[in-house]
Design an enzyme around this catalytic site. Structure first.
Site, PDB file in Angstrom:
ATOM      1  N   PHE A  43       4.059   1.949  27.908  1.00 44.60           N
ATOM      2  CA  PHE A  43       5.231   1.079  27.936  1.00 44.60           C
ATOM      3  C   PHE A  43       6.517   1.917  28.011  1.00 44.60           C
ATOM      4  O   PHE A  43       6.717   2.820  27.221  1.00 44.60           O
ATOM      5  CB  PHE A  43       5.260   0.182  26.691  1.00 44.60           C
ATOM      6  CG  PHE A  43       6.469  -0.693  26.645  1.00 44.60           C
ATOM      7  CD1 PHE A  43       6.664  -1.697  27.600  1.00 44.60           C
ATOM      8  CD2 PHE A  43       7.441  -0.512  25.682  1.00 44.60           C
ATOM      9  CE1 PHE A  43       7.796  -2.495  27.577  1.00 44.60           C
ATOM     10  CE2 PHE A  43       8.584  -1.318  25.653  1.00 44.60           C
ATOM     11  CZ  PHE A  43       8.762  -2.312  26.604  1.00 44.60           C
ATOM     12  N   LYS A  57       8.657  10.914  21.520  1.00 49.07           N
ATOM     13  CA  LYS A  57       8.943  10.265  20.239  1.00 49.07           C
ATOM     14  C   LYS A  57       8.308  11.028  19.075  1.00 49.07           C
ATOM     15  O   LYS A  57       8.924  11.185  18.019  1.00 49.07           O
ATOM     16  CB  LYS A  57       8.451   8.818  20.278  1.00 49.07           C
ATOM     17  CG  LYS A  57       9.041   7.976  19.166  1.00 49.07           C
ATOM     18  CD  LYS A  57       8.847   6.492  19.413  1.00 49.07           C
ATOM     19  CE  LYS A  57       9.392   5.682  18.246  1.00 49.07           C
ATOM     20  NZ  LYS A  57       9.186   4.239  18.430  1.00 49.07           N
TER      21      LYS A  57
END
Ligand SMILES: Cc1ncc(C[n+]2csc(CCOP(=O)(O)OP(=O)(O)O)c2C)c(N)n1
Lengths: 581, 201
Positions: free
Chosen positions: A132, A182
């Site tokens: 995503f 991340k």
């Protein structure tokens, strides 16, 4: 030379650098603080939330400006860099956030603007899986960055950012992108004290100056009868305005500027003979093909400047001063290349050139200027027609601001008018999208320019078309309260395209007729003051009111619909074939 | 399309670089944005630890090659770029040929085939045999012609590798390059062995 010196130099006294456990996100912000960054422009999202979380605790040190679109973020960072001379910083999330930076990166690369973009990226273990909001931003941005790098572990962050800032601001400056996964933002690691980067073994920011070439260049200049200087943004990027002025004044040579070079020598200087290129001044263009020695300083012979290369200054011996060796001989063959930072090379050259004046030669520029005033400029600045012209708006603005304002322009006819007619007494006063010609640049860039130079008035000059490309940044103005004066020159057309259609496509006005909202009402919706002017009598008072207003102000000026920007070197023509009408 | 300039010829571009992810793409873009086709590309470690070497072959004019070389060298992770015509370098390409062993054993005088083409049998199995030759394009092509009638199963040729002819090698070349494209004198060698002290990432 390029500022943004790290505020915290590593201390020499402590033997081993201190280690402190921090997250990658905190290390990222510590790096920014250590690099002297005070303002960042950004927009959050899932992949960069850890950095935004850390930012919550850095409010004292880092002013984050929430833009309304990432393109606005990077243009603001560019405006900041251009007005301040420091590195601009933009933050974005992965995927769409990162891809929205691409236009600004391309713009910054071609205009040599130092910008560091930090993008979030999906977790490292998801890379390459079409996760995503995953896009391969490193490969997407490779052609439009000076350097980019993907960080997948927190330990890489300090070094990656140190390199990023060093590369962005050194040598020929440019945009850099660091993509941080991340997991790397979230990981905790023992961070050593931040070390700024001073050297990369495979990177040579500036070539070594060759004295021999400087001497030969000086000899060529001393033997010249009709020497001519062309200068570009390299003078400003090198912080060499004073060195440049000394060179021009001692050598007595007429000097003309590229659109990004303007301001390095005051507009009113007697040896400043005007603008080069497609919509430049008549004299500099015509006389380019008559000079005997052409001295190009920190400019790159862009095709908008040279017109047809095979008919460009063929009679001249060319001296080219540039920090970037790839620019030498790229478009125009040089007789004498002077590699190096012009801050270094110009004083060497000045010392060797004879103090001279070239009165007859200079007079020819002035004669051409008189012709141009007669044919174009007077009517543009002091129109006898009923309708307002773009030029008279600039003329009135000059009278009020007296060359002290930073003028940020968008792209189109108004840009050419702004750059041709604005008065600039200082460098770093003209912020415009030169090489890429990016509509939508001006509004966000003006916001950034004000943050970069808070003590100077910032006036954005924008077309009705370009304004609607980044109109959403009015929200950024509203929220931050930044003081930007906006002038919309509304000709109810995509004017520059219409001009080309008129001149070269038999007036077939194909989709250049653009409708606009009530701009003043839109501004009011964002709680920004504004006024609309359509009559000459109202122009001056409105401009005065705008500049006296505390806070942002939007002034919409209705100008002649079908005015053309002249002089003009039609595409595919020699610069000497410039048309006055 | 514009006519081919007469002075186009094969050039061997040699780039010394950091061993860095993504650099191949950065270098490839320099060619593709000008719509220049890369004829051959080889990347390998060099004589200097941690430094990689690109060998790129293109057909272009010297003027274009010079601009390309400068643009490659401008990339942050590139240490140095040279370019040479074929006359200045010793170059080789390697080829592998796979043919059915029974046919070869039955119909061909294998020894003669090997000798005539300077080839070597790399693998001999019951089902197939693999030969190898090394040389210039025409040389490696010769064996194809010889093997084609016998049912060549598979053929592959490597990218070109090249080494400079002059006995002092690239150190001398470097000086020459420095004269034309000034940068800090032989500066890359100064830091080559200081991996830890400088930013290499
Ligand atoms: C993003 C982008 N799209 C398209 C263009 C092509 N373009 C150049 S000038 C221009 C017209 C600009 O119109 P406007 O903003 O109204 O300014 P004017 O020329 O009327 O002053 C266009 C469409 C561009 N430069 N940038």
């Amino acid at each position: 030379m390029f500022q943004n010196q790290p505020s915290a130099q590593p201390t020499a006294s402590s033997a081993a650098p201190a280690l402190a456990p921090t997250t990658g996100a905190v290390a990222t912000l510590q790096a920014l603080v250590a690099e002297g960054v005070d303002t960042i422009f950004g927009y959050p999202g899932g992949a960069i939330i850890p950095i935004y979380d850390a930012l919550y605790d850095f409010k004292e040190q880092l002013n984050h400006v929430l833009v309304r679109h990432e393109q606005g973020g990077i243009h603001a960072a560019q405006g900041y860099a251009r007005s301040s001379g420091r590195v601009g910083v933009a933050l974005a999330t992965s995927g769409p956030g990162a891809t929205n930076l691409v236009t600004g990166l391309a713009d910054a690369l071609i205009d040599s603007t130092p910008v560091v973009c930090i993008t979030g990226q999906v977790f490292a273990h998801l890379l390459g899986t079409d996760a995503f909001q995953e896009t391969d931003i490193i490969n997407i941005t490779t052609p439009v960055t000076k350097w980019n790098y993907q960080v997948t572990r927190a330990e890489e962050i300090p070094e990656a950012l140190a390199k990023a800032f060093y590369i962005a601001r050194s040598g020929r400056p440019g945009p850099v992108l660091v993509d941080i996964t991340k997991n790397a933002q979230m990981q905790t690691f023992d961070a050593p004290e931040y070390q700024p980067c001073q050297h990369i073994r495979s990177y040579r920011p500036a070539p070594v100056v060759r004295r021999k070439y400087v001497e030969q260049a000086a000899a060529l200049i001393n033997s010249a009868k009709r020497p001519f200087i062309l200068w570009g943004q390299g003078v400003v990027l090198g912080g060499a305005e004073a060195e440049f002025k000394a060179f021009v004044e001692k050598s007595g040579i007429p000097a003309a500027w590229t659109i990004l070079g303007v301001g390095a020598l005051a507009t009113g200087h007697p040896l400043n003979v005007g603008m080069l290129g497609m919509h430049g001044n008549y004299g500099p263009n015509v006389l380019t093909n008559e000079c005997d020695v052409l001295i190009a300083i920190g400019m790159r012979f862009d095709d908008r400047v040279t017109g047809r290369l095979d008919k460009y200054a063929k009679q001249a011996q060319v001296i080219h001063l540039d920090i970037d060796p790839t620019e030498i001989d790229k478009n125009v063959k040089t007789t004498m290349p002077v590699w190096g930072d012009c801050k270094e090379t110009l004083p060497l050259l000045t010392a060797l050139v004879e103090r001279r004046a070239h009165p007859e030669w200079l007079a020819r520029f002035n004669d051409h200027m008189a012709q141009e005033v007669e044919a174009v400029i007077r009517e543009e600045l002091f129109p006898t027609s009923e309708e307002l012209t773009m030029g008279e708006v600039m003329q009135q603005l000059n009278e009020i601001t007296r060359g002290e304002a930073i003028i940020v322009s968008d792209v189109g006819q108004h840009q050419m008018v702004a750059c041709r007619y604005a008065q600039f007494n200082h460098a770093r006063s003209n912020v415009t999208s030169g090489g890429l010609g990016t509509m939508g640049f001006a509004l966000p860039a003006a916001i950034g320019a004000k943050f970069g130079a808070p003590d100077r008035p910032v006036v954005a000059v924008i077309g009705d078309g370009g304004f609607q490309m980044t109109i959403q940044e009015l929200g950024t103005i509203m929220q931050t309260g930044v003081d930007v004066k906006i002038i919309i020159l509304n000709n109810q057309f995509l004017g520059m395209v219409r001009q080309w259609q008129e001149l070269f496509h038999q007036r077939r006005y194909s989709f250049v007729d653009i409708q606009s909202p009530d701009f003043v009402a839109v501004a009011a919706g964002y709680r920004i003051a504004g006024q609309r002017v359509a009559a000459r009598a109202d122009l001056r008072p409105a401009l005065e009111k705008m500049l006296a207003h505390s806070g942002s102000f939007l002034l919409e000026v209705m100008v002649t619909k079908e005015n053309n920007i002249f002089p003009m070197v039609p595409q595919g023509c020699s610069v000497a074939e410039i048309r006055l009408r | 399309m514009s006519p081919e300039p007469a002075d186009r010829q094969e050039y061997n571009i040699t780039a010394y670089t950091e061993n860095q992810v993504g650099l191949l793409n950065r270098i490839a873009i320099i060619f593709s944005r000008r719509k220049i086709n890369i004829e051959s590309l080889n990347v390998s470690p060099s004589e200097i630890e941690g430094i990689h070497r690109f060998n790129i072959v293109i057909v272009e004019t010297e003027e274009v090659v010079e601009k390309l070389a400068k643009q490659i060298e401008k990339q942050v992770e590139v240490l140095k770029v040279y370019f040479n015509t074929n006359a200045d370098v010793i170059w080789q390409e390697m080829a592998l040929y796979k043919v059915p062993t029974d046919v070869i054993a039955e119909k061909v005088l294998v020894e003669r085939l090997l000798r005539e083409n300077g080839a070597r049998a790399v693998v001999i199995r019951k089902d197939y045999t693999v030969f190898e030759t090394t040389g210039h394009r025409e040389e490696t092509d010769n064996l194809i012609k010889a093997l084609q009638p016998y049912g060549l199963i598979e053929f592959v040729r490597s990218a070109r590798i090249a080494i400079i002819k002059a006995s002092d090698g690239f150190h001398h070349k470097l000086r020459e390059f420095e004269r034309r494209e000034p940068s800090e004198e032989v500066a890359e060698n100064e830091f080559l062995n200081d991996r830890e002290q400088v930013f290499t990432m």
